[in-house]
Write a protein that holds these residues in place. Structure first.
Motif, PDB file in Angstrom:
ATOM      1  N   ARG A   4       0.870  -1.173   0.000  1.00 40.09           N
ATOM      2  CA  ARG A   4       0.000   0.000   0.000  1.00 40.09           C
ATOM      3  C   ARG A   4       0.907   1.223   0.000  1.00 40.09           C
ATOM      4  N   ASN A   6       1.378   5.800   0.138  1.00 32.67           N
ATOM      5  CA  ASN A   6       0.809   7.040   0.651  1.00 32.67           C
ATOM      6  C   ASN A   6       0.053   7.772  -0.460  1.00 32.67           C
ATOM      7  N   ASP A   7      -0.639   8.835  -0.092  1.00 29.80           N
ATOM      8  CA  ASP A   7      -1.466   9.563  -1.056  1.00 29.80           C
ATOM      9  C   ASP A   7      -0.657  10.191  -2.184  1.00 29.80           C
ATOM     10  N   TRP A  10       0.108   7.342  -4.467  1.00 30.49           N
ATOM     11  CA  TRP A  10      -1.184   6.842  -4.957  1.00 30.49           C
ATOM     12  C   TRP A  10      -1.702   7.695  -6.115  1.00 30.49           C
ATOM     13  N   ARG A  48      -4.117   2.267  -1.231  1.00 27.55           N
ATOM     14  CA  ARG A  48      -3.454   3.307  -0.448  1.00 27.55           C
ATOM     15  C   ARG A  48      -3.706   3.009   1.018  1.00 27.55           C
ATOM     16  N   ARG A  54      -2.522   7.293   7.509  1.00 27.22           N
ATOM     17  CA  ARG A  54      -1.995   8.402   6.710  1.00 27.22           C
ATOM     18  C   ARG A  54      -1.501   9.562   7.554  1.00 27.22           C
TER      19      ARG A  54
END
Length: 85
Positions: A4, A6-7, A10, A48, A54
């Motif tokens: 996965r 991070n933004d 992503w 994500r 986050r």
């Protein structure tokens, strides 16, 4: 193997199903013993982070347990990495 991200990585889903090569370069917390295995692993981005995860902007890629074990001693929880596509 999967991961996965991070933004930022992503990028509104643009990174989904892309591959990243990841290598351990040391512990994320100074003084914590950690053995990098000197290997790299290719992971496919599947999602994500969960919204609560986050909150830590230093985290870039969350590796599956299987992928983590390829590049570092599994006694550690956070490692510094380098990665590329």
């Amino acid at each position: 193997m999967v991961a996965r991200v991070n933004d930022v990585i992503w990028n509104n889903g643009a990174a989904c199903n892309t591959n990243y090569r990841v290598r351990c370069i040391g512990p994320a917390i100074p003084g914590v013993p950690l053995t990098c295995r000197g290997e790299s692993v290719v992971v496919k981005v599947g999602d994500r982070y969960h919204p609560l995860a986050r909150q830590n902007p230093q985290v870039t890629i969350d590796l599956s347990e299987e992928a983590f074990a390829v590049i570092a001693d599994t006694d550690g929880s956070r490692i510094n990495i380098v990665y590329d596509r």
